[in-house]
Design a protein around this motif. Sequence first.
Motif, mmCIF file in Angstrom:
data_model
loop_
_atom_site.group_PDB
_atom_site.id
_atom_site.type_symbol
_atom_site.label_atom_id
_atom_site.label_comp_id
_atom_site.label_asym_id
_atom_site.label_seq_id
_atom_site.Cartn_x
_atom_site.Cartn_y
_atom_site.Cartn_z
ATOM 1 N N GLN A 121 0.819 -1.205 0.000
ATOM 2 C CA GLN A 121 0.000 0.000 0.000
ATOM 3 C C GLN A 121 0.861 1.265 0.000
ATOM 4 O OE1 GLN A 121 -2.343 1.125 3.571
ATOM 5 N NE2 GLN A 121 -4.106 0.914 2.209
ATOM 6 N N ALA A 122 2.048 1.225 0.580
ATOM 7 C CA ALA A 122 2.879 2.419 0.778
ATOM 8 C C ALA A 122 3.179 3.238 -0.487
ATOM 9 C CB ALA A 122 4.145 2.067 1.543
ATOM 10 N N PRO A 123 3.605 2.766 -1.603
ATOM 11 C CA PRO A 123 4.131 1.447 -1.937
ATOM 12 C C PRO A 123 5.644 1.389 -1.689
ATOM 13 C CG PRO A 123 3.948 2.754 -3.928
ATOM 14 C CD PRO A 123 3.483 3.627 -2.778
ATOM 15 N N GLY A 124 6.113 0.178 -1.356
ATOM 16 C CA GLY A 124 7.535 -0.031 -1.125
ATOM 17 C C GLY A 124 7.956 -1.390 -1.635
ATOM 18 N N ILE A 125 9.268 -1.661 -1.521
ATOM 19 C CA ILE A 125 9.807 -2.948 -1.989
ATOM 20 C C ILE A 125 10.435 -3.741 -0.856
ATOM 21 C CG2 ILE A 125 10.118 -2.221 -4.378
ATOM 22 C CD1 ILE A 125 13.138 -1.850 -3.741
ATOM 23 N N GLY A 126 10.481 -3.160 0.339
ATOM 24 C CA GLY A 126 11.032 -3.857 1.499
ATOM 25 C C GLY A 126 10.504 -3.236 2.772
ATOM 26 N N LEU A 127 10.426 -4.052 3.817
ATOM 27 C CA LEU A 127 9.947 -3.570 5.110
ATOM 28 C C LEU A 127 10.509 -4.493 6.181
ATOM 29 C CD1 LEU A 127 8.000 -1.428 6.379
ATOM 30 C CD2 LEU A 127 6.212 -3.169 6.243
ATOM 31 N N ALA A 128 11.129 -3.895 7.191
ATOM 32 C CA ALA A 128 11.698 -4.663 8.296
ATOM 33 C C ALA A 128 10.783 -4.570 9.512
ATOM 34 C CB ALA A 128 13.089 -4.132 8.638
ATOM 35 N N ALA A 129 10.804 -5.607 10.336
ATOM 36 C CA ALA A 129 9.926 -5.678 11.505
ATOM 37 C C ALA A 129 9.983 -4.424 12.392
ATOM 38 C CB ALA A 129 10.237 -6.940 12.312
ATOM 39 N N PRO A 130 11.159 -3.859 12.665
ATOM 40 C CA PRO A 130 11.173 -2.656 13.505
ATOM 41 C C PRO A 130 10.353 -1.499 12.926
ATOM 42 C CG PRO A 130 13.369 -3.592 13.391
ATOM 43 C CD PRO A 130 12.518 -4.336 12.391
ATOM 44 N N GLN A 131 10.186 -1.456 11.624
ATOM 45 C CA GLN A 131 9.430 -0.378 10.993
ATOM 46 C C GLN A 131 7.937 -0.444 11.308
ATOM 47 O OE1 GLN A 131 11.509 -1.106 6.994
ATOM 48 N NE2 GLN A 131 10.945 1.072 6.930
ATOM 49 N N VAL A 132 7.482 -1.598 11.793
ATOM 50 C CA VAL A 132 6.091 -1.730 12.215
ATOM 51 C C VAL A 132 6.016 -1.964 13.725
ATOM 52 C CG1 VAL A 132 5.177 -2.415 9.960
ATOM 53 C CG2 VAL A 132 5.997 -4.181 11.553
ATOM 54 N N GLY A 133 7.092 -1.630 14.413
ATOM 55 C CA GLY A 133 7.103 -1.673 15.873
ATOM 56 C C GLY A 133 7.467 -2.994 16.502
ATOM 57 N N LEU A 134 8.023 -3.920 15.721
ATOM 58 C CA LEU A 134 8.400 -5.236 16.250
ATOM 59 C C LEU A 134 9.917 -5.352 16.342
ATOM 60 C CD1 LEU A 134 6.018 -7.408 14.081
ATOM 61 C CD2 LEU A 134 5.722 -6.831 16.490
ATOM 62 N N GLY A 135 10.415 -5.681 17.508
ATOM 63 C CA GLY A 135 11.856 -5.820 17.698
ATOM 64 C C GLY A 135 12.352 -7.206 17.352
ATOM 65 N N LEU A 136 11.847 -7.777 16.259
ATOM 66 C CA LEU A 136 12.238 -9.116 15.812
ATOM 67 C C LEU A 136 13.068 -9.020 14.541
ATOM 68 C CD1 LEU A 136 8.844 -10.994 16.334
ATOM 69 C CD2 LEU A 136 10.880 -11.101 17.776
ATOM 70 N N ARG A 137 13.991 -9.957 14.380
ATOM 71 C CA ARG A 137 14.941 -9.922 13.271
ATOM 72 C C ARG A 137 14.371 -10.620 12.030
ATOM 73 N NH1 ARG A 137 19.730 -7.959 13.327
ATOM 74 N NH2 ARG A 137 21.201 -8.534 11.695
ATOM 75 N N PHE A 138 13.482 -9.909 11.340
ATOM 76 C CA PHE A 138 12.990 -10.409 10.059
ATOM 77 C C PHE A 138 12.555 -9.232 9.197
ATOM 78 C CE2 PHE A 138 8.977 -10.180 12.303
ATOM 79 C CZ PHE A 138 8.042 -9.874 11.334
ATOM 80 N N ALA A 139 12.560 -9.482 7.907
ATOM 81 C CA ALA A 139 12.178 -8.447 6.952
ATOM 82 C C ALA A 139 11.482 -9.117 5.773
ATOM 83 C CB ALA A 139 13.404 -7.676 6.484
ATOM 84 N N ILE A 140 10.746 -8.299 5.031
ATOM 85 C CA ILE A 140 10.096 -8.777 3.820
ATOM 86 C C ILE A 140 10.593 -7.943 2.646
ATOM 87 C CG2 ILE A 140 8.083 -9.668 5.025
ATOM 88 C CD1 ILE A 140 6.559 -7.120 4.165
ATOM 89 N N VAL A 141 10.613 -8.565 1.483
ATOM 90 C CA VAL A 141 11.091 -7.915 0.264
ATOM 91 C C VAL A 141 10.241 -8.409 -0.899
ATOM 92 C CG1 VAL A 141 13.047 -7.785 -1.345
ATOM 93 C CG2 VAL A 141 13.469 -7.751 1.114
ATOM 94 N N ASP A 142 9.925 -7.514 -1.817
ATOM 95 C CA ASP A 142 9.241 -7.909 -3.053
ATOM 96 C C ASP A 142 9.503 -6.848 -4.105
ATOM 97 O OD1 ASP A 142 7.641 -8.783 -5.111
ATOM 98 O OD2 ASP A 142 5.891 -9.180 -3.851
ATOM 99 N N LEU A 143 10.289 -7.206 -5.112
ATOM 100 C CA LEU A 143 10.604 -6.269 -6.184
ATOM 101 C C LEU A 143 9.591 -6.320 -7.317
ATOM 102 C CD1 LEU A 143 14.490 -6.688 -6.513
ATOM 103 C CD2 LEU A 143 13.185 -5.288 -4.920
ATOM 104 N N GLY A 144 8.671 -7.290 -7.268
ATOM 105 C CA GLY A 144 7.679 -7.444 -8.335
ATOM 106 C C GLY A 144 6.531 -6.460 -8.189
ATOM 107 N N GLU A 145 5.705 -6.403 -9.209
ATOM 108 C CA GLU A 145 4.538 -5.528 -9.184
ATOM 109 C C GLU A 145 3.303 -6.323 -9.585
ATOM 110 O OE1 GLU A 145 4.914 -1.848 -11.306
ATOM 111 O OE2 GLU A 145 7.021 -1.668 -10.770
ATOM 112 N N ASN A 146 2.195 -6.047 -8.898
ATOM 113 C CA ASN A 146 0.879 -6.622 -9.189
ATOM 114 C C ASN A 146 0.926 -8.120 -9.452
ATOM 115 O OD1 ASN A 146 -0.244 -4.060 -8.812
ATOM 116 N ND2 ASN A 146 0.255 -3.509 -10.902
#
Length: 179
Positions: free
Chosen positions: A51-76
Amino acid sequence: MIDRDAIAAAVPMPILVAPQAILRQTARLVRPEDTATLRDILPRMFSAMYQAPGIGLAAPQVGLGLRFAIVDLGENEQRDPMVLINPEIVEESESLSSREEGCLSLPNQYADVIRPEKVRVRFRTPDGAEQEIEADGLLATCIQHEIDHLDGILFVDHLSTLKRNMIMRRLAKEQRQKR
């Protein structure tokens, strides 16, 4: 595997904006007992990132102090979601590249950042399998950027003090104007 229907139905999580303290903290390793939390949170994180739109987001960015991230370079229809749990860079190229970076936690702020051109990354998937990938180009930059978040580092930390301060002042001004 990421459930696309769950992502489509998920309510996006709010993305934190600097200078939130958690963005400067080192995230703890994900443990087996965190699996249920991840399963619940991942669709909401992907929804927020898309929704942002972005291509990556790490757990701390949503308030979670856990070591994981998501990535997606694709579209639709070309979506290629990746979940990197406890990622670590095990090898990086000596050759460097410069790429303009932005960050969902520093909205509308961009700067050229120099990073290794290629990286080899080891991580776990949501089903617990250990995986290693070699990444270059935009994917390498994105993964390094997200791993930085897990270590409490923002992309502006790779810039000169002058550039970093300019960006952070501009961000603060924009955030004040939004209120």
